[in-house]
Design a protein around this motif. Structure first.
Motif, PDB file in Angstrom:
ATOM      1  N   ALA A 167      38.595  48.244  52.302  1.00 30.20           N
ATOM      2  CA  ALA A 167      39.000  48.255  51.194  1.00 30.20           C
ATOM      3  C   ALA A 167      39.302  46.707  50.751  1.00 30.20           C
ATOM      4  N   ILE A 168      38.594  46.070  49.751  1.00 27.63           N
ATOM      5  CA  ILE A 168      38.811  44.818  49.648  1.00 27.63           C
ATOM      6  C   ILE A 168      39.199  44.577  48.057  1.00 27.63           C
ATOM      7  N   GLY A 169      40.254  44.034  47.943  1.00 27.63           N
ATOM      8  CA  GLY A 169      40.784  43.503  46.597  1.00 27.63           C
ATOM      9  C   GLY A 169      41.146  42.124  46.486  1.00 27.63           C
ATOM     10  N   PHE A 170      41.231  41.651  45.094  1.00 30.87           N
ATOM     11  CA  PHE A 170      41.504  40.165  45.187  1.00 30.87           C
ATOM     12  C   PHE A 170      42.401  40.201  43.775  1.00 30.87           C
ATOM     13  N   SER A 171      43.519  39.192  43.641  1.00 30.26           N
ATOM     14  CA  SER A 171      44.191  39.030  42.742  1.00 30.26           C
ATOM     15  C   SER A 171      44.593  37.379  42.697  1.00 30.26           C
ATOM     16  N   ARG A 172      45.257  37.036  41.490  1.00 31.24           N
ATOM     17  CA  ARG A 172      45.793  35.999  41.027  1.00 31.24           C
ATOM     18  C   ARG A 172      47.417  36.105  40.420  1.00 31.24           C
ATOM     19  N   ASP A 173      48.302  35.483  41.112  1.00 31.71           N
ATOM     20  CA  ASP A 173      49.612  35.585  40.714  1.00 31.71           C
ATOM     21  C   ASP A 173      50.009  37.153  40.245  1.00 31.71           C
ATOM     22  N   GLY A 174      49.677  38.019  41.515  1.00 33.54           N
ATOM     23  CA  GLY A 174      49.943  39.263  41.210  1.00 33.54           C
ATOM     24  C   GLY A 174      49.405  40.183  40.433  1.00 33.54           C
ATOM     25  N   VAL A 175      48.453  39.736  39.810  1.00 36.73           N
ATOM     26  CA  VAL A 175      47.346  40.484  38.933  1.00 36.73           C
ATOM     27  C   VAL A 175      46.088  40.662  39.761  1.00 36.73           C
ATOM     28  N   ILE A 176      45.680  42.117  39.430  1.00 38.31           N
ATOM     29  CA  ILE A 176      44.530  42.225  40.312  1.00 38.31           C
ATOM     30  C   ILE A 176      43.503  42.088  39.385  1.00 38.31           C
ATOM     31  N   LEU A 177      42.406  41.116  40.174  1.00 41.39           N
ATOM     32  CA  LEU A 177      41.158  40.899  39.072  1.00 41.39           C
ATOM     33  C   LEU A 177      40.041  41.687  39.511  1.00 41.39           C
ATOM     34  N   GLY A 178      40.122  42.329  40.885  1.00 42.55           N
ATOM     35  CA  GLY A 178      38.914  43.042  41.112  1.00 42.55           C
ATOM     36  C   GLY A 178      38.862  43.708  42.527  1.00 42.55           C
ATOM     37  N   ALA A 179      38.153  44.610  42.697  1.00 40.17           N
ATOM     38  CA  ALA A 179      38.074  45.347  44.021  1.00 40.17           C
ATOM     39  C   ALA A 179      37.137  46.227  44.300  1.00 40.17           C
TER      40      ALA A 179
END
Length: 127
Positions: A36-48
Motif C-alpha cells: 500500500a502506497i499513499g502520498f499526502s501534503r499537510d495531512g491531506v491525501i493526494l493519491g494512493a
C-alpha cells in the motif's frame, strides 16, 4: 556475498530507455505494487495505489483530498497530528512506526507506516 542495490535490482530506471518508457515503468511499479502506497501534503491525501485503497476498504475516487486522519483510528490520531506538525516544521520524525487504521466499515486494524518526505517544485510530499 552481499549484493548492492544496483546488482540486486533487475531493472533500473536509468536502464529503461526513453522518458516515456521510464514514466510507464514507474507507473506500473506504483499501481501494481502489492504494498500500500499513499502520498499526502499537510495531512491531506493526494493519491494512493490500489493496494492502499483495498487496505482501507475504499473505492476509486473516494480518497483524493480527504484528511489523512479519517483513515486513522481515533485513539491514534493525536500521535499522527503531532508527527504531521513536526514533519511540516522540518523536525525529526521517525520514518517507521506502528499505528491503527480505520476502514470505511468502521473496523480498525494495526499497520506499519514507513514515510519519506520528497521535495517537489510545488512543495514537499510525504509518501
Amino acid at each position: 556475498m552481499e549484493q548492492t542495490a544496483e546488482e540486486a535490482t533487475p531493472l533500473r530506471p536509468d536502464a529503461v530507455g526513453t522518458q516515456g518508457e521510464l514514466v510507464n515503468w514507474l507507473r506500473t511499479l506504483f499501481y501494481d505494487s502489492p504494498v500500500a502506497i499513499g502520498f499526502s501534503r499537510d495531512g491531506v491525501i493526494l493519491g494512493a495505489n490500489p493496494a492502499y485503497l483495498k487496505l482501507f476498504g475504499l473505492g476509486r475516487g473516494e480518497l483524493r483530498g480527504t484528511p489523512l486522519l479519517e483513515h486513522i483510528a481515533p485513539t491514534h490520531r493525536a500521535d499522527i497530528v503531532d508527527r504531521i506538525r513536526k514533519r511540516a516544521l522540518g523536525e525529526y520524525v521517525p520514518a517507521n512506526y506502528e499505528t491503527r487504521g480505520l476502514r470505511t466499515d468502521g473496523s480498525e486494524f494495526p499497520f506499519e507506516i514507513t514515510t519519506s518526505r520528497v521535495a517537489l517544485s510545488d512543495g514537499p510530499l510525504t509518501i
